[in-house]
Design a protein around this motif. Sequence first.
Motif, PDB file in Angstrom:
ATOM      1  N   ALA A  71      -4.941  -4.499  -9.191  1.00  0.00           N
ATOM      2  CA  ALA A  71      -4.543  -4.181 -10.310  1.00  0.00           C
ATOM      3  C   ALA A  71      -5.093  -2.580 -10.448  1.00  0.00           C
ATOM      4  CB  ALA A  71      -5.453  -4.904 -11.479  1.00  0.00           C
ATOM      5  N   PHE A  72      -4.205  -1.922 -11.140  1.00  0.00           N
ATOM      6  CA  PHE A  72      -4.212  -0.448 -11.610  1.00  0.00           C
ATOM      7  C   PHE A  72      -4.472  -0.290 -12.955  1.00  0.00           C
ATOM      8  CE2 PHE A  72      -1.542  -1.191  -7.857  1.00  0.00           C
ATOM      9  CZ  PHE A  72      -2.223  -0.540  -6.782  1.00  0.00           C
ATOM     10  N   PRO A  73      -5.837  -0.033 -13.345  1.00  0.00           N
ATOM     11  CA  PRO A  73      -6.151   0.165 -14.860  1.00  0.00           C
ATOM     12  C   PRO A  73      -5.334   1.028 -15.449  1.00  0.00           C
ATOM     13  CG  PRO A  73      -7.875   0.462 -13.209  1.00  0.00           C
ATOM     14  CD  PRO A  73      -6.774   0.374 -12.414  1.00  0.00           C
ATOM     15  N   ALA A  74      -4.913   0.641 -16.676  1.00  0.00           N
ATOM     16  CA  ALA A  74      -4.160   1.421 -17.617  1.00  0.00           C
ATOM     17  C   ALA A  74      -4.681   2.652 -18.073  1.00  0.00           C
ATOM     18  CB  ALA A  74      -4.040   0.765 -18.940  1.00  0.00           C
ATOM     19  N   GLY A  75      -3.795   3.810 -18.008  1.00  0.00           N
ATOM     20  CA  GLY A  75      -4.139   4.980 -18.259  1.00  0.00           C
ATOM     21  C   GLY A  75      -5.257   5.740 -17.334  1.00  0.00           C
ATOM     22  N   LEU A  76      -5.459   5.311 -16.289  1.00  0.00           N
ATOM     23  CA  LEU A  76      -6.336   5.832 -15.171  1.00  0.00           C
ATOM     24  C   LEU A  76      -5.543   6.318 -14.030  1.00  0.00           C
ATOM     25  CD1 LEU A  76      -9.623   3.516 -15.665  1.00  0.00           C
ATOM     26  CD2 LEU A  76      -9.039   5.552 -17.000  1.00  0.00           C
ATOM     27  N   ILE A  77      -6.468   7.089 -13.074  1.00  0.00           N
ATOM     28  CA  ILE A  77      -6.002   7.471 -11.833  1.00  0.00           C
ATOM     29  C   ILE A  77      -6.424   6.443 -10.644  1.00  0.00           C
ATOM     30  CG2 ILE A  77      -5.548   9.360 -10.224  1.00  0.00           C
ATOM     31  CD1 ILE A  77      -5.809  11.396 -12.971  1.00  0.00           C
ATOM     32  N   THR A  78      -5.587   5.930 -10.109  1.00  0.00           N
ATOM     33  CA  THR A  78      -6.292   5.060  -8.912  1.00  0.00           C
ATOM     34  C   THR A  78      -5.600   5.626  -7.661  1.00  0.00           C
ATOM     35  OG1 THR A  78      -6.200   3.339 -10.119  1.00  0.00           O
ATOM     36  CG2 THR A  78      -6.126   2.877  -7.870  1.00  0.00           C
ATOM     37  N   ALA A  79      -6.586   5.684  -6.676  1.00  0.00           N
ATOM     38  CA  ALA A  79      -6.125   6.269  -5.205  1.00  0.00           C
ATOM     39  C   ALA A  79      -6.247   5.183  -4.566  1.00  0.00           C
ATOM     40  CB  ALA A  79      -7.291   7.090  -4.701  1.00  0.00           C
ATOM     41  N   ILE A  80      -5.260   5.009  -3.648  1.00  0.00           N
ATOM     42  CA  ILE A  80      -4.856   3.829  -2.513  1.00  0.00           C
ATOM     43  C   ILE A  80      -5.050   4.608  -1.081  1.00  0.00           C
ATOM     44  CG2 ILE A  80      -3.328   2.348  -1.499  1.00  0.00           C
ATOM     45  CD1 ILE A  80      -1.757   2.247  -3.924  1.00  0.00           C
ATOM     46  N   VAL A  81      -6.230   3.877  -0.484  1.00  0.00           N
ATOM     47  CA  VAL A  81      -6.409   4.513   0.950  1.00  0.00           C
ATOM     48  C   VAL A  81      -6.396   3.614   1.748  1.00  0.00           C
ATOM     49  CG1 VAL A  81      -7.953   6.411  -0.366  1.00  0.00           C
ATOM     50  CG2 VAL A  81      -8.992   4.117   0.576  1.00  0.00           C
ATOM     51  N   GLY A  82      -6.244   3.761   3.059  1.00  0.00           N
ATOM     52  CA  GLY A  82      -6.160   2.972   4.118  1.00  0.00           C
ATOM     53  C   GLY A  82      -5.498   3.572   5.316  1.00  0.00           C
ATOM     54  N   PRO A  83      -5.576   3.163   6.555  1.00  0.00           N
ATOM     55  CA  PRO A  83      -5.059   3.706   7.602  1.00  0.00           C
ATOM     56  C   PRO A  83      -3.667   3.691   7.466  1.00  0.00           C
ATOM     57  CG  PRO A  83      -6.717   1.710   8.222  1.00  0.00           C
ATOM     58  CD  PRO A  83      -6.293   1.652   6.819  1.00  0.00           C
ATOM     59  N   ASN A  84      -2.943   4.482   8.604  1.00  0.00           N
ATOM     60  CA  ASN A  84      -1.650   4.194   8.723  1.00  0.00           C
ATOM     61  C   ASN A  84      -1.031   3.207   8.804  1.00  0.00           C
ATOM     62  OD1 ASN A  84      -1.433   7.150   8.245  1.00  0.00           O
ATOM     63  ND2 ASN A  84      -1.438   7.650  10.446  1.00  0.00           N
ATOM     64  N   GLY A  85       0.064   2.822   8.247  1.00  0.00           N
ATOM     65  CA  GLY A  85       0.767   1.599   8.571  1.00  0.00           C
ATOM     66  C   GLY A  85       0.025   0.142   7.813  1.00  0.00           C
ATOM     67  N   ALA A  86      -0.935   0.642   6.783  1.00  0.00           N
ATOM     68  CA  ALA A  86      -1.739  -0.410   5.952  1.00  0.00           C
ATOM     69  C   ALA A  86      -1.146  -1.114   4.817  1.00  0.00           C
ATOM     70  CB  ALA A  86      -3.148   0.066   5.385  1.00  0.00           C
TER      71      ALA A  86
ATOM     72  N   LEU B  48     -17.021   5.870  -2.146  1.00  0.00           N
ATOM     73  CA  LEU B  48     -17.473   7.034  -1.255  1.00  0.00           C
ATOM     74  C   LEU B  48     -18.791   6.821  -1.185  1.00  0.00           C
ATOM     75  CD1 LEU B  48     -15.189   9.972  -2.420  1.00  0.00           C
ATOM     76  CD2 LEU B  48     -14.482   8.182  -0.619  1.00  0.00           C
ATOM     77  N   GLY B  49     -19.655   6.494  -1.936  1.00  0.00           N
ATOM     78  CA  GLY B  49     -20.964   6.507  -1.751  1.00  0.00           C
ATOM     79  C   GLY B  49     -21.498   5.342  -0.823  1.00  0.00           C
ATOM     80  N   GLN B  50     -20.626   4.249  -0.881  1.00  0.00           N
ATOM     81  CA  GLN B  50     -21.199   3.211   0.123  1.00  0.00           C
ATOM     82  C   GLN B  50     -19.693   2.574   0.590  1.00  0.00           C
ATOM     83  OE1 GLN B  50     -23.681   0.413  -2.190  1.00  0.00           O
ATOM     84  NE2 GLN B  50     -24.673   1.950  -3.726  1.00  0.00           N
ATOM     85  N   PRO B  51     -19.163   3.390   1.452  1.00  0.00           N
ATOM     86  CA  PRO B  51     -17.927   2.813   2.243  1.00  0.00           C
ATOM     87  C   PRO B  51     -18.340   1.326   2.789  1.00  0.00           C
ATOM     88  CG  PRO B  51     -19.199   4.294   3.361  1.00  0.00           C
ATOM     89  CD  PRO B  51     -19.858   4.277   2.189  1.00  0.00           C
ATOM     90  N   ALA B  52     -17.019   0.637   2.114  1.00  0.00           N
ATOM     91  CA  ALA B  52     -16.954  -0.694   2.788  1.00  0.00           C
ATOM     92  C   ALA B  52     -16.392  -0.939   4.018  1.00  0.00           C
ATOM     93  CB  ALA B  52     -16.451  -1.643   1.798  1.00  0.00           C
ATOM     94  N   THR B  53     -15.633   0.015   4.676  1.00  0.00           N
ATOM     95  CA  THR B  53     -14.915  -0.217   5.726  1.00  0.00           C
ATOM     96  C   THR B  53     -15.295   1.269   6.732  1.00  0.00           C
ATOM     97  OG1 THR B  53     -12.889   0.853   5.038  1.00  0.00           O
ATOM     98  CG2 THR B  53     -13.156  -1.490   4.462  1.00  0.00           C
ATOM     99  N   LYS B  54     -14.969   0.781   7.875  1.00  0.00           N
ATOM    100  CA  LYS B  54     -14.908   2.005   8.701  1.00  0.00           C
ATOM    101  C   LYS B  54     -13.923   3.088   8.558  1.00  0.00           C
ATOM    102  CE  LYS B  54     -18.098   0.925  11.559  1.00  0.00           C
ATOM    103  NZ  LYS B  54     -19.553   1.796  11.836  1.00  0.00           N
ATOM    104  N   PHE B  55     -12.780   2.705   8.017  1.00  0.00           N
ATOM    105  CA  PHE B  55     -11.827   3.681   7.489  1.00  0.00           C
ATOM    106  C   PHE B  55     -12.511   4.607   6.459  1.00  0.00           C
ATOM    107  CE2 PHE B  55      -8.543   5.412   4.818  1.00  0.00           C
ATOM    108  CZ  PHE B  55      -7.668   6.187   5.925  1.00  0.00           C
ATOM    109  N   LEU B  56     -13.215   4.019   5.508  1.00  0.00           N
ATOM    110  CA  LEU B  56     -13.549   4.692   4.396  1.00  0.00           C
ATOM    111  C   LEU B  56     -14.890   5.718   4.992  1.00  0.00           C
ATOM    112  CD1 LEU B  56     -13.780   2.280   1.414  1.00  0.00           C
ATOM    113  CD2 LEU B  56     -12.452   4.212   1.775  1.00  0.00           C
ATOM    114  N   GLU B  57     -15.519   5.372   5.749  1.00  0.00           N
ATOM    115  CA  GLU B  57     -16.480   6.259   6.416  1.00  0.00           C
ATOM    116  C   GLU B  57     -16.018   7.257   7.094  1.00  0.00           C
ATOM    117  OE1 GLU B  57     -19.114   3.929   9.045  1.00  0.00           O
ATOM    118  OE2 GLU B  57     -19.862   2.863   7.538  1.00  0.00           O
ATOM    119  N   ASN B  58     -14.873   6.982   7.827  1.00  0.00           N
ATOM    120  CA  ASN B  58     -14.300   8.050   8.557  1.00  0.00           C
ATOM    121  C   ASN B  58     -13.152   8.654   8.151  1.00  0.00           C
ATOM    122  OD1 ASN B  58     -16.024   7.582  10.847  1.00  0.00           O
ATOM    123  ND2 ASN B  58     -14.627   5.971  11.406  1.00  0.00           N
ATOM    124  N   LEU B  59     -12.969   8.597   6.621  1.00  0.00           N
ATOM    125  CA  LEU B  59     -11.568   9.164   5.852  1.00  0.00           C
ATOM    126  C   LEU B  59     -11.289  10.479   6.237  1.00  0.00           C
ATOM    127  CD1 LEU B  59      -9.880   8.048   3.616  1.00  0.00           C
ATOM    128  CD2 LEU B  59     -11.119   9.155   1.922  1.00  0.00           C
TER     129      LEU B  59
END
Length: 379
Positions: A40-55, A242-253
Motif C-alpha cells: 500500500a502507498f499511503p494517500a497524499g504521502l511520498i513513498t520510496a520503492i527500494v531494492g536491487p536491480n531486477g527486484a 534506514l536507521g534499522q535496515p532489515a536487509t543487506k540491500f538496505l544496509e548497502n544502499l
Amino acid sequence: MISSSETAVNPAKHPAAPATGGEVLVNAGITERNVTVQCAFPAGLITAIVGPNGAGKSTILGMISGLLTPDSGEVRSGETVFADATQSLPPHQRPVAMLTQKPLLFPHLSVLENVAFGPRARHLSRSESRRIARQELAAVGALELADRPATALSGGQSQRVALARALATHPQVVLLDEPFSALDVETAAKLREVLSKRLRQEPRPTVIFVTHDPLDVWMLADHVVAIENGHLIGEGTVVEMLGQPATKFLENLSGMNLLAGVIEESDEVATVNANGVKLTGLWQGNNHPGPQTPALAAFAPQSVALFETPVSGSPRNTWQARVTDIMSRGAVQWISLNLAGGQSIQAVLTPQAVNALHLAPGSPIYAEVKATQITVYPR
C-alpha cells in the motif's frame, strides 16, 4: 497517464479541479516477470520503492501507470480500480503522471508550450493552459525559462520543466523512476529540494518513486517499501528503514553508513541525537536548521576506526558497539556493528587488524569517527 514523453486526451478528467491522491493499493503480479506484490502507498504521502536491480520496482510502476497489465490480482487508487482480472484502464484514463530519467520534452515547442500541452489536450483554453503552465513553472523555479526552446536547456533545467509538465494536469498519483540518476551531484541536490517542496503543496498527490540513492529516500520520502525477488520484504517510516535496515540491500544502499536522528545543537557544526547515539558532523550545504529538526548523518565505512578502549585526540565521535557480522570482500573485511537503539553501521578493516583486535560476532568494541568525516543532511 501523463508522462514526460506524451500527454493523452481524456476530457472526462478535468485538470482545473485538482484532488488529493488516494491510497494506491497493489495486490497483483505478472508471472512472466516473477513479480507478485501486496503493498500500500499511503494517500497524499511520498513513498520510496527500494531494492536491487531486477527486484520488480519498475514493474510495480508499470502496473500502476498502465504500461504493464497484471495477470493476477488488483491495482487500485482510492475507489478507482485501475486493473483486475476482468479489465484494465488504459493509461490515458488513469489520473497518473510519470517522470523518468529522460525528460523527453517536445523539441519543437517552447518551454511554456511544453507545459501547457497537457491542459490544452484536455480541452482547456489556450489562455487557461498557459496560466497553469506558468504557475507550474514558477512552482519548480523555472518560470524564467518559459520562452526558451526546449532544446536550449541544461539537464537540470529540462527535468524541472518535465516535472512542471507532468504536474500541469493535476494528477492524483505521481510516479518517479530514478529522475535524478542522469544528473550531476549538485544539480540533483537542487532538484531534490524543488521536488520536495512542490510535491508537498496542497492538495498533495500520492507519490511513488524508485531510487537507489539513500539521499533521495531521506530528502523526499515519508514512507519506504523494500522489494526483493519480486516480493515485498519490508515497509515502514524512513527512520525505521534506514536507521534499522532489515536487509543487506538496505544496509548497502549507498555504501555509506546512515544514522537518522534529530538536531540537538546547530552551529558551524551539527550535533545529532540518532536514537541515543550522539554524534557531531559537518553540515551539507548552507542550510543550518535549529534543534529538533530531523537529520541524517552519513559517513563512509572506511572512516570508522575500531579500538578496544576509547582514545582521545582530534574531535572524534566515540560509540560503544558490538560486532554482529564479519564478511570478507576481496582484500578487506567488512565489520557490521550494532549501536545503541538498534542502529547499525559498518567498518572496513584489514584481516590483520581484525586479528589484532580479536574480533568475532558478539565482541564489544569502540567505534570512532572524526567529526570532519561525517556529513549531516537536514530534512
